[in-house]
Motif scaffolding. Structure first.
Motif, mmCIF file in Angstrom:
data_model
loop_
_atom_site.group_PDB
_atom_site.id
_atom_site.type_symbol
_atom_site.label_atom_id
_atom_site.label_comp_id
_atom_site.label_asym_id
_atom_site.label_seq_id
_atom_site.Cartn_x
_atom_site.Cartn_y
_atom_site.Cartn_z
ATOM 1 N N THR A 36 0.839 -1.202 0.000
ATOM 2 C CA THR A 36 0.000 0.000 0.000
ATOM 3 C C THR A 36 0.872 1.249 0.000
ATOM 4 N N ALA A 37 1.916 1.241 0.821
ATOM 5 C CA ALA A 37 2.832 2.380 0.870
ATOM 6 C C ALA A 37 3.525 2.598 -0.468
ATOM 7 N N LEU A 38 3.868 1.508 -1.154
ATOM 8 C CA LEU A 38 4.499 1.633 -2.472
ATOM 9 C C LEU A 38 3.604 2.378 -3.455
ATOM 10 N N GLN A 39 2.308 2.154 -3.360
ATOM 11 C CA GLN A 39 1.368 2.839 -4.246
ATOM 12 C C GLN A 39 1.335 4.340 -3.982
ATOM 13 N N LEU A 40 1.695 4.753 -2.778
ATOM 14 C CA LEU A 40 1.701 6.172 -2.443
ATOM 15 C C LEU A 40 3.035 6.848 -2.737
ATOM 16 N N ILE A 41 4.113 6.081 -2.751
ATOM 17 C CA ILE A 41 5.439 6.666 -2.974
ATOM 18 C C ILE A 41 5.573 7.217 -4.386
ATOM 19 N N SER A 42 5.115 6.489 -5.392
ATOM 20 C CA SER A 42 5.267 6.928 -6.789
ATOM 21 C C SER A 42 4.629 8.282 -7.064
ATOM 22 N N PRO A 43 3.363 8.523 -6.664
ATOM 23 C CA PRO A 43 2.787 9.850 -6.919
ATOM 24 C C PRO A 43 3.500 10.973 -6.159
ATOM 25 N N ILE A 44 3.959 10.688 -4.957
ATOM 26 C CA ILE A 44 4.682 11.705 -4.187
ATOM 27 C C ILE A 44 5.976 12.065 -4.900
ATOM 28 N N LEU A 45 6.681 11.064 -5.376
ATOM 29 C CA LEU A 45 7.939 11.291 -6.081
ATOM 30 C C LEU A 45 7.701 12.040 -7.386
ATOM 31 N N GLN A 46 6.688 11.661 -8.145
ATOM 32 C CA GLN A 46 6.384 12.345 -9.400
ATOM 33 C C GLN A 46 5.992 13.800 -9.164
ATOM 34 N N LYS A 47 5.230 14.043 -8.119
ATOM 35 C CA LYS A 47 4.814 15.404 -7.793
ATOM 36 C C LYS A 47 6.028 16.273 -7.476
ATOM 37 N N LYS A 48 6.986 15.715 -6.728
ATOM 38 C CA LYS A 48 8.198 16.471 -6.412
ATOM 39 C C LYS A 48 9.031 16.726 -7.647
ATOM 40 N N LEU A 49 9.144 15.728 -8.523
ATOM 41 C CA LEU A 49 9.943 15.898 -9.729
ATOM 42 C C LEU A 49 9.295 16.879 -10.698
ATOM 43 N N ASN A 50 7.975 16.834 -10.853
ATOM 44 C CA ASN A 50 7.276 17.745 -11.758
ATOM 45 C C ASN A 50 7.252 19.163 -11.232
ATOM 46 N N GLY A 51 7.290 19.308 -9.910
ATOM 47 C CA GLY A 51 7.301 20.641 -9.315
ATOM 48 C C GLY A 51 8.646 21.322 -9.392
ATOM 49 N N GLY A 52 9.673 20.555 -9.795
ATOM 50 C CA GLY A 52 10.994 21.141 -9.930
ATOM 51 C C GLY A 52 11.731 21.312 -8.619
#
Length: 136
Positions: A36-52
């Motif tokens: 379950t935690a793995l499913q949450l890590i990917s969007p958090i990481l993508q959000k940080k990368l897209n936000g610069g």
């Protein structure tokens, strides 16, 4: 602080290591909650990368598990090589420097996996550290 479980997941989201440091029926929930935690890590990481913004390896508390016996905070850490570490910590215990705990676990992981001449059991390396942090 009471560390209940540590899980290490590789870059392909394969569970490499999981160990439990409590003796009760809550253990059954931790493996499921790791995914379950793995499913949450990917969007958090993508959000940080897209936000610069720069990505800190320690992602913080992802969520809290409410179980009949205890409640646990789920903390996550991700390395530059996409190795993911998840720690389940019993709620209501004193807070320590979790970044230092994650970095120590990562150092132990590297020591056990990246030495082709000497195979070390990762559990034997991590368990004394957990006992020290749990104050047992």
């Amino acid at each position: 602080m009471s560390i209940a479980c540590i899980a290490i997941i590789d870059s392909q989201d394969k569970l490499n290591f999981i160990d439990y440091y409590i003796d009760n029926e809550d253990q059954a929930h931790f493996k499921f909650q790791t995914y379950t935690a793995l499913q949450l890590i990917s969007p958090i990481l993508q959000k940080k990368l897209n936000g610069g913004t720069t990505t800190e390896p320690y992602l913080g508390v992802l969520y809290t598990i409410y179980l009949p016996n205890n409640d646990y905070d789920v903390h996550a850490y991700i390395t530059i090589t996409q190795l993911k570490m998840i720690i389940f910590i019993k709620q209501g215990t004193e807070k320590l420097n979790l970044l230092a705990i994650f970095e120590k676990i990562y150092g132990l992981y590297r020591a056990s996996n990246f030495n082709p001449f000497h195979q070390i059991n990762l559990n034997k390396l991590i368990k004394p550290m957990v006992i020290e942090f749990n104050g047992i």
